[in-house]
Scaffold this motif. Structure first.
Motif, PDB file in Angstrom:
ATOM      1  N   TRP A   1      15.362  79.003 -16.200  1.00 36.94           N
ATOM      2  CA  TRP A   1      13.947  79.370 -16.233  1.00 36.94           C
ATOM      3  C   TRP A   1      13.305  78.972 -14.928  1.00 36.94           C
ATOM      4  N   MET A   2      12.098  79.418 -14.691  1.00 40.85           N
ATOM      5  CA  MET A   2      11.425  79.061 -13.449  1.00 40.85           C
ATOM      6  C   MET A   2       9.911  79.069 -13.629  1.00 40.85           C
ATOM      7  N   CYS A   3       9.254  78.317 -12.726  1.00 38.11           N
ATOM      8  CA  CYS A   3       7.791  78.303 -12.683  1.00 38.11           C
ATOM      9  C   CYS A   3       7.371  78.720 -11.285  1.00 38.11           C
ATOM     10  N   VAL A   4       6.374  79.565 -11.212  1.00 32.79           N
ATOM     11  CA  VAL A   4       5.852  80.031  -9.928  1.00 32.79           C
ATOM     12  C   VAL A   4       4.381  79.644  -9.838  1.00 32.79           C
ATOM     13  N   SER A   5       3.966  79.174  -8.669  1.00 31.44           N
ATOM     14  CA  SER A   5       2.546  78.811  -8.512  1.00 31.44           C
ATOM     15  C   SER A   5       1.704  80.086  -8.510  1.00 31.44           C
ATOM     16  N   PRO A   6       0.417  79.968  -8.878  1.00 28.40           N
ATOM     17  CA  PRO A   6      -0.419  81.177  -8.972  1.00 28.40           C
ATOM     18  C   PRO A   6      -0.451  81.983  -7.672  1.00 28.40           C
ATOM     19  N   ASP A   7      -0.387  81.311  -6.508  1.00 21.68           N
ATOM     20  CA  ASP A   7      -0.405  82.070  -5.244  1.00 21.68           C
ATOM     21  C   ASP A   7       1.014  82.441  -4.770  1.00 21.68           C
ATOM     22  N   ARG A   8       2.007  82.149  -5.567  1.00 22.55           N
ATOM     23  CA  ARG A   8       3.418  82.502  -5.330  1.00 22.55           C
ATOM     24  C   ARG A   8       4.017  81.806  -4.099  1.00 22.55           C
ATOM     25  N   SER A   9       3.364  80.735  -3.659  1.00 19.05           N
ATOM     26  CA  SER A   9       3.886  80.067  -2.460  1.00 19.05           C
ATOM     27  C   SER A   9       4.965  79.051  -2.807  1.00 19.05           C
ATOM     28  N   GLU A  10       5.045  78.689  -4.087  1.00 28.86           N
ATOM     29  CA  GLU A  10       6.034  77.693  -4.497  1.00 28.86           C
ATOM     30  C   GLU A  10       6.648  78.104  -5.820  1.00 28.86           C
ATOM     31  N   ALA A  11       7.886  77.678  -6.007  1.00 29.34           N
ATOM     32  CA  ALA A  11       8.533  77.912  -7.303  1.00 29.34           C
ATOM     33  C   ALA A  11       9.565  76.818  -7.543  1.00 29.34           C
ATOM     34  N   VAL A  12       9.781  76.513  -8.811  1.00 26.95           N
ATOM     35  CA  VAL A  12      10.875  75.613  -9.183  1.00 26.95           C
ATOM     36  C   VAL A  12      11.749  76.375 -10.164  1.00 26.95           C
TER      37      VAL A  12
ATOM     38  N   TYR B   1      16.160  74.176  -8.082  1.00 32.05           N
ATOM     39  CA  TYR B   1      15.927  74.761  -6.765  1.00 32.05           C
ATOM     40  C   TYR B   1      14.421  74.786  -6.543  1.00 32.05           C
ATOM     41  N   VAL B   2      13.998  74.161  -5.469  1.00 35.01           N
ATOM     42  CA  VAL B   2      12.570  74.165  -5.152  1.00 35.01           C
ATOM     43  C   VAL B   2      12.352  75.132  -3.998  1.00 35.01           C
ATOM     44  N   LEU B   3      11.561  76.137  -4.241  1.00 33.42           N
ATOM     45  CA  LEU B   3      11.325  77.188  -3.245  1.00 33.42           C
ATOM     46  C   LEU B   3       9.940  77.021  -2.629  1.00 33.42           C
ATOM     47  N   LYS B   4       9.897  77.151  -1.301  1.00 28.47           N
ATOM     48  CA  LYS B   4       8.568  77.140  -0.645  1.00 28.47           C
ATOM     49  C   LYS B   4       8.479  78.360   0.246  1.00 28.47           C
ATOM     50  N   ARG B   5       7.351  79.036   0.175  1.00 27.13           N
ATOM     51  CA  ARG B   5       7.170  80.188   1.071  1.00 27.13           C
ATOM     52  C   ARG B   5       6.821  79.648   2.451  1.00 27.13           C
ATOM     53  N   ILE B   6       7.599  80.087   3.439  1.00 27.24           N
ATOM     54  CA  ILE B   6       7.350  79.557   4.786  1.00 27.24           C
ATOM     55  C   ILE B   6       6.742  80.622   5.697  1.00 27.24           C
ATOM     56  N   ALA B   7       6.762  81.857   5.286  1.00 24.08           N
ATOM     57  CA  ALA B   7       6.136  82.916   6.109  1.00 24.08           C
ATOM     58  C   ALA B   7       5.852  84.113   5.221  1.00 24.08           C
TER      59      ALA B   7
ATOM     60  N   PRO C   1       7.291  89.483  -2.925  1.00 27.44           N
ATOM     61  CA  PRO C   1       8.454  90.211  -2.385  1.00 27.44           C
ATOM     62  C   PRO C   1       8.536  90.142  -0.865  1.00 27.44           C
ATOM     63  N   ASP C   2       7.390  90.062  -0.205  1.00 23.26           N
ATOM     64  CA  ASP C   2       7.371  90.034   1.261  1.00 23.26           C
ATOM     65  C   ASP C   2       7.393  88.617   1.825  1.00 23.26           C
ATOM     66  N   GLY C   3       7.329  87.634   0.961  1.00 20.03           N
ATOM     67  CA  GLY C   3       7.306  86.246   1.437  1.00 20.03           C
ATOM     68  C   GLY C   3       8.701  85.784   1.812  1.00 20.03           C
ATOM     69  N   LEU C   4       8.756  84.955   2.853  1.00 14.50           N
ATOM     70  CA  LEU C   4      10.041  84.366   3.242  1.00 14.50           C
ATOM     71  C   LEU C   4      10.080  82.960   2.655  1.00 14.50           C
ATOM     72  N   TYR C   5      11.129  82.685   1.884  1.00 11.97           N
ATOM     73  CA  TYR C   5      11.199  81.406   1.169  1.00 11.97           C
ATOM     74  C   TYR C   5      12.343  80.554   1.693  1.00 11.97           C
ATOM     75  N   ALA C   6      12.104  79.256   1.709  1.00 15.68           N
ATOM     76  CA  ALA C   6      13.178  78.303   1.991  1.00 15.68           C
ATOM     77  C   ALA C   6      13.452  77.522   0.717  1.00 15.68           C
TER      78      ALA C   6
ATOM     79  N   GLU D   1      19.303  78.003   4.917  1.00 16.16           N
ATOM     80  CA  GLU D   1      19.127  79.458   4.772  1.00 16.16           C
ATOM     81  C   GLU D   1      17.712  79.801   4.267  1.00 16.16           C
ATOM     82  N   THR D   2      17.181  80.927   4.699  1.00 22.42           N
ATOM     83  CA  THR D   2      15.908  81.392   4.130  1.00 22.42           C
ATOM     84  C   THR D   2      16.127  82.763   3.468  1.00 22.42           C
ATOM     85  N   TYR D   3      15.237  83.119   2.571  1.00 22.66           N
ATOM     86  CA  TYR D   3      15.415  84.346   1.790  1.00 22.66           C
ATOM     87  C   TYR D   3      14.066  85.020   1.588  1.00 22.66           C
TER      88      TYR D   3
END
Ligand code: GLA
Length: 736
Positions: free
Chosen positions: A650-661, A730-736, A685-690, A696-698
């Protein structure tokens, strides 16, 4: 959002951006359902949706319309006995024994906003623009019984709230035998019914099965909503899965005995009903009296079951839960129950509290056993006087000491019960639900107080208020540990009203305590999660999800619970191993990785931890403090079901989609297994996440469509180091 009335065609169109709900008033005044589903264009009339057919053996509405029969129309609030042969929404007995009603349109009002029914929990609005409400007034001319159907469309959510008020505007007494919150007829039966079923320690397991002709129902006759069946079901189209397809979620904002039903007839239409269980209900309406049903919630989703759940979560979290804790991250706590059970004294608990503070926790919760005569669960409930053997200097001395450490402090109560051996039991046998002269049946060695009697509620209010005022606690765990039996009240005139009046008494006590102690965070509990329902969330924004603290069992329970209830409402703790319910040992990491997805805390004797374990606990608490805003208030997606295979995700995404766990769990280790990946949800979809800890970034679209690759040593020849019951975050952060 709107509630539109097309006067010429006498059609109501209730809609927001997500759904349309349409019905019309048909001569001689019958509200007939036309459509519920994805939003469609408004029109002056929708008569083409009115399906009529001349059917052999039908009881017709009138001789000149042989194609019109109540049995074959889709009805808004059906009654039995005048042509409809299905289960009714409303069933009454008039003084002459008749159960007949002809409910015809009288008038209606459309108003901005939505109010909460008096004395009941419900959905509220903070601004009138958030909802629009239709009150549709129907009347039975013969008896002057009035039925007001309430429909509230929420502006920002795919949610419709329904309830009914039944008013005796006539001269004679009328007895209600069935008064459902909602009845809805759908034109097809090609659905799967999804329910959350279980028992103690295995609450809310997901079950899915196709509808068939006949009645499929769940419910409770226990006096509370129960761990056997959550007051919820969904009808999902065959191809609906977590992320796509259509589903209708049905629930009720109520904590007592309930019935929820989908009945497919032999013409393949489906009648949905949800409300107070008619089996244990009757209500007497004297002239001038009225009765309001609990509110039912309908959620429409065409974004799969996750879409449905997210709507329920937003509703529960923001417009059912209340109070200062509603939007606050929940304190990381330690609860002493599994750590000590009844075997403790002040010194022992203060040692645990000191340890908790040192490790970074924020609250100490004193569970069962702090009061007189409570060395086991056989006695003690009802008097609520501190046990001076355990607390020689009183409860306040203890709570002051905890507060002085810089911790919040909580306490356990079970105010609806009484045990033999207490003063209350001796002095007020008439306050116990039972019939004099007949045997009283115990459950967990205790009996249920008669909350239908306002004197009982007053007396308990005084006692519990005194405890809370004296102890100055910040949190209360309100438990309730047995089913109701011997259902008889020594003071009530109409015994059939007992179960509903009981739960109204519980709500009244909650309301009074909340009003007196607005700063307290309430957590409801019923042998774990046996009263985990929307009614309770109106008073207590969180609930102890289950007495089962085994991490793998909890993955299943929390997965199922998330169908309706938000993570901020799910009490979840790390406990010791071997686990006390299953005797299974799962790593500290997996236990924490599971408990993070809820309110989070520990339920073990912290003084027994090794230094290495303490260091791990410190890290875990740092993780939770950093991510709990996202976890408890973000958007939750179920990704992989423990009910369908060896993995859970499962996963949680922040309201602005900049972070996810993202959490991934595997039950048993596999050898030479297939490659693994999981498609994420809800990212930009257009955000670059680390991913934290990786270089690696995705892009979000790659993670959602190509997936996050999870293949590991079990996929191939290498020997895996991981073993059974593993977890990864997995902790995801949008970096760009
Ligand atoms: C219930 C609760 C537990 C604990 C015990 C105490 O079972 O669910 O968490 O509080 O009661 O008796």
């Amino acid at each position: 959002m709107a509630v539109i009335y097309h006067a010429e065609s006498r059609t109501f169109h209730l809609y927001n951006d997500a759904f349309s709900y349409i019905f019309k008033i048909m001569d001689p005044g019958i509200p007939v359902h036309l459509y519920y589903g994805r939003k469609i264009h408004d029109r002056d009339a929708f008569d083409y949706l009115l399906e009529t057919a001349r059917r052999p053996m039908a009881v017709v509405l009138s001789e000149d319309r042989p194609d019109l029969s109540l049995e074959h129309l889709k009805l808004e609030y059906p009654v039995y006995g005048t042509g409809d042969m299905r289960n009714p929404a409303l069933d009454v007995r008039h003084e002459n024994g008749s159960r007949l009603l002809e409910l015809l349109y009288e008038n209606h009002q459309i108003t901005a906003g939505k109010s909460v029914p008096a004395d009941l929990p419900g959905v509220y609005t903070e601004k009138d623009e958030e909802a629009e409400t239709l009150a549709l007034v129907l009347r039975d001319a013969e008896s002057s019984l009035q039925v007001i159907l309430y429909y509230s469309v929420m502006e920002e959510m795919p949610v419709l709230i329904r309830s009914a008020q039944i008013v005796n505007a006539g001269q004679n007494e009328i007895r209600l035998e069935t008064a459902m919150s909602l009845s809805l007829d759908l034109p097809e039966m090609e659905y799967d019914m999804i329910t959350l079923t279980g028992a103690w320690a295995r609450e809310r397991h997901v079950r899915r099965s196709p509808l068939h002709e006949g009645v499929q129902s769940i419910g409770s006759l226990r006096g509370f909503s129960s761990n056997n069946f959550s007051p919820f079901f969904a009808l999902a189209e065959k191809n609906t899965d977590e992320n796509s397809g259509t589903a209708v979620g049905v629930s009720i904002i109520y904590s007592g005995s309930f019935l929820a039903e989908a009945a497919a007839d032999t013409y393949h239409t489906v009648r949905i009903r949800i409300g107070i269980h008619p089996e244990t209900f009757e209500w007497h309406l004297q002239p001038g009296d009225s009765f309001r049903t609990p509110e039912a919630v309908l959620v429409y989703s065409d974004a799969g079951l996750n879409g449905m759940s997210q709507a329920f979560h937003t509703l529960c979290r923001t417009r059912i839960a209340r109070g200062i804790w509603r939007d606050r991250c929940r304190p990381v706590l330690v609860n002493n129950w599994e750590g000590t059970y009844f075997d403790f004294d002040e010194e022992k608990l203060l040692a645990i509290a000191r340890c908790a503070k040192d490790l970074g926790m924020e609250m100490f919760v004193l569970d069962d056993g702090w009061f007189r005569c409570r060395s086991s669960d056989r006695t003690g409930l009802g008097d609520w006087i501190v046990d001076t053997d355990k607390f020689p200097r009183g409860i306040r001395h203890f709570t002051d000491a905890v507060h002085a450490m810089g911790l919040l402090c909580g306490i356990w109560i079970e105010p609806e019960m009484v045990s033999p051996g207490t003063d209350l039991f001796r002095e007020h046998p008439e306050w116990i639900i039972h019939e004099e002269g007949r045997p009283m049946h115990a459950g967990r060695h205790q009996y249920v107080l008669d909350y239908s009697n306002p004197d009982v509620v007053d007396a308990v209010f005084e006692k519990i208020s005194a405890v809370l005022a004296e102890s100055r606690v910040d949190y209360v765990k309100w438990d309730m540990n047995r089913s109701m039996s011997d259902v008889y009240s020594m003071t009530l005139k109409h015994q059939g009203e007992l179960m509903h009046r009981y739960i109204l008494g519980v709500y009244a006590l909650y309301s009074r305590l909340i009003e007196k102690f607005p700063g307290i965070l309430f957590e409801s509990c019923a042998s774990g999660g046996a009263r985990f329902d929307m009614g309770m969330l109106y008073y207590a924004p969180q609930c102890w999800t289950s007495d089962d603290t085994d991490a793998y069992e909890r993955q299943k329970i929390q997965y199922g619970t998330s169908y309706v209830y938000p993570l901020s409402s799910m009490g979840s703790h790390v406990s010791a191993v071997p686990n006390h319910q299953l005797h299974r040992s799962i790593s500290f990491k997996t236990r924490a990785d599971t408990a993070y997805f809820g309110t989070f805390g520990y339920e073990l004797d912290l003084t027994k931890l090794t230094e290495e374990e303490k260091a791990e606990v410190r890290r875990q608490i740092c993780f939770m403090k950093e991510h709990r805003q996202l976890i408890q208030f973000g958007t939750f997606f179920r990704l992989r079901s423990p009910f369908e295979g060896n993995e859970t995700a499962w996963m949680c995404v922040s309201p602005d989609r900049s972070e996810a766990v993202i959490a991934y769990y595997r039950q048993t280790q596999e050898v030479n297994a297939g490659y693994r990946r999981i498609r994420l949800q809800g990212l930009d979809p257009d955000g670059l996440y680390a991913i934290e800890g990786q270089t690696e970034t995705y892009y979000g679209d790659a993670l959602m469509h190509a997936g996050l690759l999870l293949s590991d040593a079990s996929c191939g020849e290498e020997k895996s180091e991981e073993g059974d019951y593993i977890s990864r975050l997995y902790v995801l952060k949008r970096i760009a």
